[in-house]
Design a protein around this motif. Structure first.
Motif, PDB file in Angstrom:
ATOM      1  N   GLU A 110       0.836  -1.215   0.000  1.00  0.00           N
ATOM      2  CA  GLU A 110       0.000   0.000   0.000  1.00  0.00           C
ATOM      3  C   GLU A 110       0.866   1.259   0.000  1.00  0.00           C
ATOM      4  O   GLU A 110       0.534   2.262  -0.640  1.00  0.00           O
ATOM      5  CB  GLU A 110      -0.915   0.033   1.242  1.00  0.00           C
ATOM      6  N   GLU A 111       1.983   1.213   0.718  1.00  0.00           N
ATOM      7  CA  GLU A 111       2.849   2.399   0.831  1.00  0.00           C
ATOM      8  C   GLU A 111       3.525   2.759  -0.490  1.00  0.00           C
ATOM      9  O   GLU A 111       3.949   3.893  -0.672  1.00  0.00           O
ATOM     10  CB  GLU A 111       3.929   2.160   1.905  1.00  0.00           C
ATOM     11  N   VAL A 112       3.665   1.782  -1.368  1.00  0.00           N
ATOM     12  CA  VAL A 112       4.314   2.066  -2.656  1.00  0.00           C
ATOM     13  C   VAL A 112       3.263   2.372  -3.725  1.00  0.00           C
ATOM     14  O   VAL A 112       3.407   3.290  -4.525  1.00  0.00           O
ATOM     15  CB  VAL A 112       5.197   0.869  -3.100  1.00  0.00           C
ATOM     16  N   VAL A 113       2.184   1.610  -3.708  1.00  0.00           N
ATOM     17  CA  VAL A 113       1.223   1.740  -4.814  1.00  0.00           C
ATOM     18  C   VAL A 113       0.418   3.039  -4.720  1.00  0.00           C
ATOM     19  O   VAL A 113       0.067   3.627  -5.746  1.00  0.00           O
ATOM     20  CB  VAL A 113       0.296   0.496  -4.891  1.00  0.00           C
ATOM     21  N   THR A 114       0.142   3.503  -3.507  1.00  0.00           N
ATOM     22  CA  THR A 114      -0.730   4.678  -3.385  1.00  0.00           C
ATOM     23  C   THR A 114      -0.065   5.931  -3.982  1.00  0.00           C
ATOM     24  O   THR A 114      -0.657   6.581  -4.852  1.00  0.00           O
ATOM     25  CB  THR A 114      -1.178   4.880  -1.914  1.00  0.00           C
ATOM     26  N   PRO A 115       1.171   6.264  -3.560  1.00  0.00           N
ATOM     27  CA  PRO A 115       1.809   7.418  -4.216  1.00  0.00           C
ATOM     28  C   PRO A 115       2.088   7.181  -5.703  1.00  0.00           C
ATOM     29  O   PRO A 115       2.081   8.143  -6.489  1.00  0.00           O
ATOM     30  CB  PRO A 115       3.116   7.604  -3.439  1.00  0.00           C
ATOM     31  N   LEU A 116       2.297   5.931  -6.096  1.00  0.00           N
ATOM     32  CA  LEU A 116       2.535   5.629  -7.512  1.00  0.00           C
ATOM     33  C   LEU A 116       1.304   5.979  -8.349  1.00  0.00           C
ATOM     34  O   LEU A 116       1.389   6.732  -9.330  1.00  0.00           O
ATOM     35  CB  LEU A 116       2.876   4.139  -7.674  1.00  0.00           C
ATOM     36  N   VAL A 117       0.162   5.463  -7.948  1.00  0.00           N
ATOM     37  CA  VAL A 117      -1.060   5.693  -8.738  1.00  0.00           C
ATOM     38  C   VAL A 117      -1.453   7.172  -8.678  1.00  0.00           C
ATOM     39  O   VAL A 117      -1.913   7.753  -9.661  1.00  0.00           O
ATOM     40  CB  VAL A 117      -2.198   4.753  -8.271  1.00  0.00           C
ATOM     41  N   LYS A 118      -1.204   7.786  -7.517  1.00  0.00           N
ATOM     42  CA  LYS A 118      -1.517   9.221  -7.358  1.00  0.00           C
ATOM     43  C   LYS A 118      -0.847  10.060  -8.455  1.00  0.00           C
ATOM     44  O   LYS A 118      -1.426  11.027  -8.945  1.00  0.00           O
ATOM     45  CB  LYS A 118      -1.044   9.684  -5.975  1.00  0.00           C
ATOM     46  N   GLU A 119       0.373   9.678  -8.839  1.00  0.00           N
ATOM     47  CA  GLU A 119       1.094  10.457  -9.850  1.00  0.00           C
ATOM     48  C   GLU A 119       0.403  10.472 -11.203  1.00  0.00           C
ATOM     49  O   GLU A 119       0.632  11.359 -12.011  1.00  0.00           O
ATOM     50  CB  GLU A 119       2.504   9.891 -10.049  1.00  0.00           C
ATOM     51  N   TYR A 120      -0.397   9.456 -11.461  1.00  0.00           N
ATOM     52  CA  TYR A 120      -0.989   9.332 -12.804  1.00  0.00           C
ATOM     53  C   TYR A 120      -2.481   9.651 -12.858  1.00  0.00           C
ATOM     54  O   TYR A 120      -3.030   9.803 -13.931  1.00  0.00           O
ATOM     55  CB  TYR A 120      -0.728   7.925 -13.356  1.00  0.00           C
ATOM     56  N   VAL A 121      -3.123   9.703 -11.689  1.00  0.00           N
ATOM     57  CA  VAL A 121      -4.557   9.978 -11.683  1.00  0.00           C
ATOM     58  C   VAL A 121      -4.770  11.456 -11.392  1.00  0.00           C
ATOM     59  O   VAL A 121      -4.517  11.922 -10.291  1.00  0.00           O
ATOM     60  CB  VAL A 121      -5.288   9.091 -10.645  1.00  0.00           C
ATOM     61  N   LYS A 122      -5.194  12.183 -12.427  1.00  0.00           N
ATOM     62  CA  LYS A 122      -5.305  13.638 -12.279  1.00  0.00           C
ATOM     63  C   LYS A 122      -6.751  14.089 -12.093  1.00  0.00           C
ATOM     64  O   LYS A 122      -6.996  15.167 -11.568  1.00  0.00           O
ATOM     65  CB  LYS A 122      -4.744  14.345 -13.532  1.00  0.00           C
ATOM     66  N   SER A 123      -7.694  13.272 -12.587  1.00  0.00           N
ATOM     67  CA  SER A 123      -9.085  13.707 -12.460  1.00  0.00           C
ATOM     68  C   SER A 123      -9.968  12.478 -12.294  1.00  0.00           C
ATOM     69  O   SER A 123      -9.515  11.344 -12.470  1.00  0.00           O
ATOM     70  CB  SER A 123      -9.497  14.500 -13.708  1.00  0.00           C
ATOM     71  N   TYR A 124     -11.224  12.745 -11.945  1.00  0.00           N
ATOM     72  CA  TYR A 124     -12.148  11.616 -11.736  1.00  0.00           C
ATOM     73  C   TYR A 124     -12.279  10.771 -13.001  1.00  0.00           C
ATOM     74  O   TYR A 124     -12.603   9.598 -12.946  1.00  0.00           O
ATOM     75  CB  TYR A 124     -13.521  12.131 -11.273  1.00  0.00           C
TER      76      TYR A 124
END
Ligand code: ATP
Ligand code: MG
Length: 429
Positions: A110-124
């Motif tokens: 969870e600690e790696v995937v959450t910031p990883l996906v955050k970088e690519y998800v910009k909008s709903y």
């Protein structure tokens, strides 16, 4: 593949500390080798099984719409400072690097995937997202035991999903249950969906439990499919089933082969992962995590499918489809014929996508070869000997049957292909 070319053969004796059927049989049959408690090497046969299980998992995760990725196993302590889990994950292996740097070996991601996906998800509009990986996890388990069932380094498929709404999350969560049940049934396991504790994150999680004596869990369950983990159970043995009303609750020992968890915004909040919703408001993203242990699945299959002679692999994950045995003959001309038939069976079957393990060893007795075939547990044994040659046939024996029969050499390839393609009819032992 010729068995003579596989460096890791069967062993006469079991490791002295083998504490369960899977630990004993997998080591004796030359599938795994213990390096230390809870840590194993996969030998050629074992790696084939593990890879087949991983492939089934991969196919079902892809069908669920998830993307496969591979995250690092080495994690920075900073990530755990963000989620305040550095001291709360009790099984975390912590390492010191040069200087004052601190690291952990991944026990979950969870600690790696959450910031990883955050970088690519910009909008709903970029949601939902589901990513998974198949990787070794490291956990400093207080008691590693039962062979592949509880290791300190073990294989895990971990999937993480990210959603804008509860409704979208629930839809995916329910769909993931179906994918999980497909994985287990394709691997020859009859898994029960069990309500279990959600930990600190939510009320429930769901575990996929396989009933087996060496399992460490206890579940209360009914024939109708109702099941609760003892840890959180609202029922006890012999109660009337709260779901169907007619069945009685039974107690079973079981092993958890999969676990799916609603994580709500536990991790997305810690990493400040929000998006602007359709209504223009910033919304916390909802997350789920979904784990399967391919190595534990492999161990569980052996727990469920073995007899006093060895392993009985389901067709889909057996190291090889066919175990071919050539019986050495003193007469050179006969020996040449036997080897010729084996070679063409091996080659023709390979061309049809049927894997053959050919026990071509010349200095091993027929009895030993039969014992090894039973121990290794491929679904179909084919023997070519002077006797079968005289009858223009080969001897056919399915691993889970005690009777053998003769099949004409001419029809053998077709019949074998049909047998391998047909569904399994294994029952649990
Ligand atoms: P357990 O309760 O058995 O310790 P867990 O709930 O800690 O397992 P999860 O974090 O849910 O396990 O991991 C997902 C999957 O990984 C499990 O369902 C199991 O198949 C596998 N797994 C977990 N721990 C181990 C282990 N020590 N050895 C082998 N497989 C494991
Ligand atoms: Mg679990």
């Amino acid at each position: 593949m010729r068995y003579s070319k596989i460096f890791a053969k069967t062993n006469k004796s079991a490791p002295h500390d083998a504490d369960s059927p899977n630990a004993r049989l997998l080591a004796q049959a030359g599938f795994i080798n213990q390096s230390m408690s809870g840590v194993y090497s996969y030998l050629p046969l074992g790696l084939r099984v593990l890879n087949k299980i991983k492939q089934i998992v991969r196919e079902e995760m892809d069908a669920l719409g998830a993307n496969e990725i591979l995250m690092p196993a080495l994690h920075s302590k900073n990530l755990y400072d963000t989620t305040e889990r550095w001291d709360s994950i009790d099984v975390l292996f912590k390492l010191k690097g040069s200087g004052k740097k601190e690291y952990a070996l991944g026990s979950t991601h969870e600690e790696v995937v959450t910031p990883l996906v955050k970088e690519y998800v910009k909008s709903y509009k970029d949601l939902p997202v589901a990513v998974y990986q198949i990787q070794d996890k490291f956990r400093d388990e207080p008691r590693a035991k039962s062979g592949l069932l509880r290791g300190r380094e073990f294989s895990m498929k971990d999937l993480y999903s990210f959603h804008l709404t509860e409704e979208d999350f629930n839809k995916f969560y329910e769909k993931s249950k179906e994918s999980y049940l497909n994985v287990f049934s394709r691997c020859g396991l009859d898994a029960v969906v069990v309500e279990a504790s959600g930990g600190v994150f939510s009320k429930f999680s769901h575990e996929f439990q396989v009933k087996t004596e060496y399992g460490e869990d206890t579940i209360f369950n009914c024939k109708c499919g109702f099941a609760q983990n003892k840890e959180i159970a609202e029922v006890k043995e012999d109660d009337d089933c709260p779901k169907c009303g007619t069945g009685k609750i039974q107690t079973s020992k079981s092993i958890e082969v999969g676990n799916i968890f609603p994580l709500k915004n536990r991790f997305t909040k810690a990493f400040g992962f929000k998006v602007q919703g359709q209504d223009g408001k910033q919304t916390d993203i909802l997350m789920g995590c979904y784990g399967i242990g391919p190595s534990r699945v492999m161990g569980s299959v052996v727990e469920v499918h073995h007899d006093d002679k060895g392993i009985v692999w389901p067709k889909a994950i057996a190291p090889f489809n066919v175990h071919l045995i050539s019986i050495k003959n003193k007469d050179e001309a006969i020996q040449e014929k036997i080897m010729g038939i084996c070679q063409s069976l091996h080659d023709e079957l390979n061309q049809l996508g049927v894997d053959v393990l050919w026990d071509d060893r010349e200095n091993i007795s027929a009895g030993q070869k039969f014992a090894d075939a039973d121990l290794i547990g491929n679904p179909l044994r084919i023997v070519v000997s002077e006797k079968t040659l005289a009858d223009n046939s080969v001897e056919w024996k399915e691993r889970h049957e005690s009777e053998s029969k003769l099949v004409s050499t001419e029809n053998a390839v077709n019949k074998i292909k049909m047998f391998i393609d047909a569904p399994d009819n294994l029952t649990s032992h």
